[in-house]
Write a protein that holds these residues in place. Structure first.
Motif, mmCIF file in Angstrom:
data_model
loop_
_atom_site.group_PDB
_atom_site.id
_atom_site.type_symbol
_atom_site.label_atom_id
_atom_site.label_comp_id
_atom_site.label_asym_id
_atom_site.label_seq_id
_atom_site.Cartn_x
_atom_site.Cartn_y
_atom_site.Cartn_z
ATOM 1 N N SER A 78 -27.670 50.409 0.742
ATOM 2 C CA SER A 78 -28.798 49.531 1.061
ATOM 3 C C SER A 78 -29.664 50.131 2.159
ATOM 4 C CB SER A 78 -28.294 48.153 1.504
ATOM 5 O OG SER A 78 -27.580 47.514 0.470
ATOM 6 N N ALA A 79 -29.028 50.684 3.180
ATOM 7 C CA ALA A 79 -29.780 51.270 4.294
ATOM 8 C C ALA A 79 -30.634 52.441 3.819
ATOM 9 C CB ALA A 79 -28.825 51.716 5.392
ATOM 10 N N SER A 80 -30.109 53.242 2.925
ATOM 11 C CA SER A 80 -30.850 54.384 2.397
ATOM 12 C C SER A 80 -32.077 53.929 1.607
ATOM 13 C CB SER A 80 -29.937 55.231 1.512
ATOM 14 O OG SER A 80 -30.660 56.269 0.911
ATOM 15 N N ILE A 81 -31.894 52.917 0.774
ATOM 16 C CA ILE A 81 -33.020 52.398 -0.011
ATOM 17 C C ILE A 81 -34.065 51.767 0.907
ATOM 18 C CG2 ILE A 81 -33.702 50.681 -1.730
ATOM 19 C CD1 ILE A 81 -30.919 51.176 -3.027
ATOM 20 N N MET A 82 -33.611 51.035 1.910
ATOM 21 C CA MET A 82 -34.554 50.394 2.825
ATOM 22 C C MET A 82 -35.365 51.435 3.589
ATOM 23 S SD MET A 82 -34.532 47.288 2.191
ATOM 24 C CE MET A 82 -35.719 46.923 3.476
ATOM 25 N N ARG A 83 -34.731 52.549 4.001
ATOM 26 C CA ARG A 83 -35.484 53.598 4.689
ATOM 27 C C ARG A 83 -36.604 54.123 3.788
ATOM 28 N NH1 ARG A 83 -30.362 54.810 6.854
ATOM 29 N NH2 ARG A 83 -29.893 56.283 5.184
ATOM 30 N N LYS A 84 -36.298 54.266 2.506
ATOM 31 C CA LYS A 84 -37.303 54.732 1.551
ATOM 32 C C LYS A 84 -38.430 53.713 1.409
ATOM 33 C CE LYS A 84 -37.748 56.084 -3.305
ATOM 34 N NZ LYS A 84 -37.030 56.225 -4.600
ATOM 35 N N GLN A 85 -38.087 52.432 1.312
ATOM 36 C CA GLN A 85 -39.101 51.396 1.121
ATOM 37 C C GLN A 85 -39.928 51.143 2.380
ATOM 38 O OE1 GLN A 85 -37.500 47.849 -0.719
ATOM 39 N NE2 GLN A 85 -37.014 48.938 -2.603
ATOM 40 N N MET A 86 -39.427 51.564 3.527
ATOM 41 C CA MET A 86 -40.133 51.351 4.785
ATOM 42 C C MET A 86 -40.956 52.566 5.205
ATOM 43 S SD MET A 86 -36.999 49.298 6.623
ATOM 44 C CE MET A 86 -37.719 48.933 8.212
ATOM 45 N N TYR A 139 -41.907 40.858 17.699
ATOM 46 C CA TYR A 139 -40.647 41.577 17.488
ATOM 47 C C TYR A 139 -40.836 43.081 17.317
ATOM 48 C CZ TYR A 139 -36.157 42.985 15.563
ATOM 49 O OH TYR A 139 -34.965 43.638 15.360
ATOM 50 N N TRP A 140 -41.637 43.480 16.314
ATOM 51 C CA TRP A 140 -41.675 44.894 15.953
ATOM 52 C C TRP A 140 -42.270 45.808 17.014
ATOM 53 C CZ3 TRP A 140 -38.282 46.757 13.040
ATOM 54 C CH2 TRP A 140 -37.785 46.051 11.940
ATOM 55 N N PRO A 141 -43.269 45.407 17.791
ATOM 56 C CA PRO A 141 -43.725 46.324 18.841
ATOM 57 C C PRO A 141 -42.639 46.660 19.860
ATOM 58 C CG PRO A 141 -45.398 44.670 18.411
ATOM 59 C CD PRO A 141 -44.156 44.240 17.657
ATOM 60 N N ARG A 142 -41.633 45.794 20.001
ATOM 61 C CA ARG A 142 -40.531 46.055 20.938
ATOM 62 C C ARG A 142 -39.358 46.779 20.277
ATOM 63 N NH1 ARG A 142 -37.973 41.860 22.411
ATOM 64 N NH2 ARG A 142 -38.894 40.309 21.028
ATOM 65 N N HIS A 143 -39.418 46.982 18.958
ATOM 66 C CA HIS A 143 -38.327 47.634 18.227
ATOM 67 C C HIS A 143 -38.880 48.742 17.333
ATOM 68 C CE1 HIS A 143 -36.734 43.646 19.326
ATOM 69 N NE2 HIS A 143 -35.583 44.262 19.417
ATOM 70 N N GLN A 144 -39.856 49.476 17.844
ATOM 71 C CA GLN A 144 -40.552 50.481 17.047
ATOM 72 C C GLN A 144 -39.634 51.599 16.563
ATOM 73 O OE1 GLN A 144 -44.497 51.752 18.327
ATOM 74 N NE2 GLN A 144 -44.421 50.188 19.913
ATOM 75 N N GLU A 145 -38.532 51.811 17.269
ATOM 76 C CA GLU A 145 -37.651 52.912 16.870
ATOM 77 C C GLU A 145 -37.035 52.680 15.494
ATOM 78 O OE1 GLU A 145 -35.104 50.053 19.389
ATOM 79 O OE2 GLU A 145 -37.181 50.748 19.282
ATOM 80 N N PHE A 146 -36.943 51.424 15.058
ATOM 81 C CA PHE A 146 -36.353 51.116 13.761
ATOM 82 C C PHE A 146 -37.369 51.205 12.616
ATOM 83 C CE2 PHE A 146 -33.754 48.667 16.831
ATOM 84 C CZ PHE A 146 -32.562 49.354 16.644
ATOM 85 N N TRP A 147 -38.641 50.960 12.917
ATOM 86 C CA TRP A 147 -39.664 50.975 11.865
ATOM 87 C C TRP A 147 -41.007 51.336 12.488
ATOM 88 C CZ3 TRP A 147 -41.049 46.168 8.341
ATOM 89 C CH2 TRP A 147 -41.753 46.616 7.213
ATOM 90 N N PRO A 148 -41.160 52.609 12.909
ATOM 91 C CA PRO A 148 -42.421 52.993 13.567
ATOM 92 C C PRO A 148 -43.634 52.839 12.667
ATOM 93 C CG PRO A 148 -41.045 54.922 13.103
ATOM 94 C CD PRO A 148 -40.210 53.712 12.832
ATOM 95 N N GLU A 149 -43.430 52.936 11.347
ATOM 96 C CA GLU A 149 -44.552 52.849 10.411
ATOM 97 C C GLU A 149 -45.246 51.485 10.439
ATOM 98 O OE1 GLU A 149 -41.819 56.052 9.180
ATOM 99 O OE2 GLU A 149 -41.530 53.939 9.644
#
Length: 197
Positions: free
Chosen positions: A44-52, A70-80
């Motif tokens: 699941s994590a691999s597919i999510m990385r692709k979809q993100m 939320y996301w501006p404080r957790h950019q390392e997980f989803w910088p895109e």
């Protein structure tokens, strides 16, 4: 023309509300938030990385207001999600401190955006917006993460307003935890017939 891609976690009974955490969206007295979390695994994590991967994003106001702090404080997980352009359909908001955010008012503005040049546009969450897009036949692809739970209540992916359309399955994976990742491409009108003939 850009593709408009709806990417959703859904339960077996079609609920899409608050898959990520207990406090994500409690509207309508929804108490089962975080229902997708127990099904995370390496596949699941691999597919999510692709979809993100990098895209632009179209969001409803309520989803945007969950993501905005939320996301501006957790950019390392989803910088895109920060670097991508975020288009938000709202009748009340006009600005945001979150970079690369602009607000839309109408379906016609969404149609113009979809017809413009640029990256594909992903829609995450945003149940009311998704219903509107389906009603106007604007969804080009659906990336569904079908999780083996029945929730009984909550916001659902489909209501009764969707324009009939056929979709073709072009990619699928089943994770070890039983999540079905099914990606569908719009293929045209619904064709009817008689079973067995």
């Amino acid at each position: 023309m850009r593709k408009l891609i709806v990417s959703e976690f859904i339960s077996l009974d079609g609920v899409m509300q608050a898959p990520g955490g207990p406090l994500e969206d409690t509207s309508g007295d929804f108490t089962l938030g975080g229902w997708s979390a127990p099904f995370q695994d390496e596949v699941s994590a691999s597919i999510m990385r692709k979809q993100m991967q990098a895209a632009d994003y179209l969001l409803g106001r309520l989803t945007f207001e969950i993501w905005e702090p939320y996301w501006p404080r957790h950019q390392e997980f989803w910088p895109e999600i920060t670097s991508g352009m975020k288009y938000v359909l709202s009748s009340t908001r006009t600005d945001s401190p979150w970079s690369n955010t602009t607000f839309l008012r109408t379906v016609d503005e969404i149609k113009a955006l979809r017809s413009s040049e640029g990256r594909d546009i992903q829609v995450w969450g945003s149940s009311q917006l998704v219903h509107l897009l389906l009603e106007h036949g604007l969804v080009d692809e659906m990336w569904l993460k079908i999780t083996p739970v029945v929730l009984g209540k909550g916001k659902r992916l489909f209501d009764h307003s969707a324009v009939p359309a056929s979709f073709e399955l072009f990619e699928h994976t089943i994770s070890p935890s039983g999540v079905i990742f099914a990606n569908y491409l719009r293929s045209g009108e619904v064709i009817c017939g008689t079973a067995g003939e």
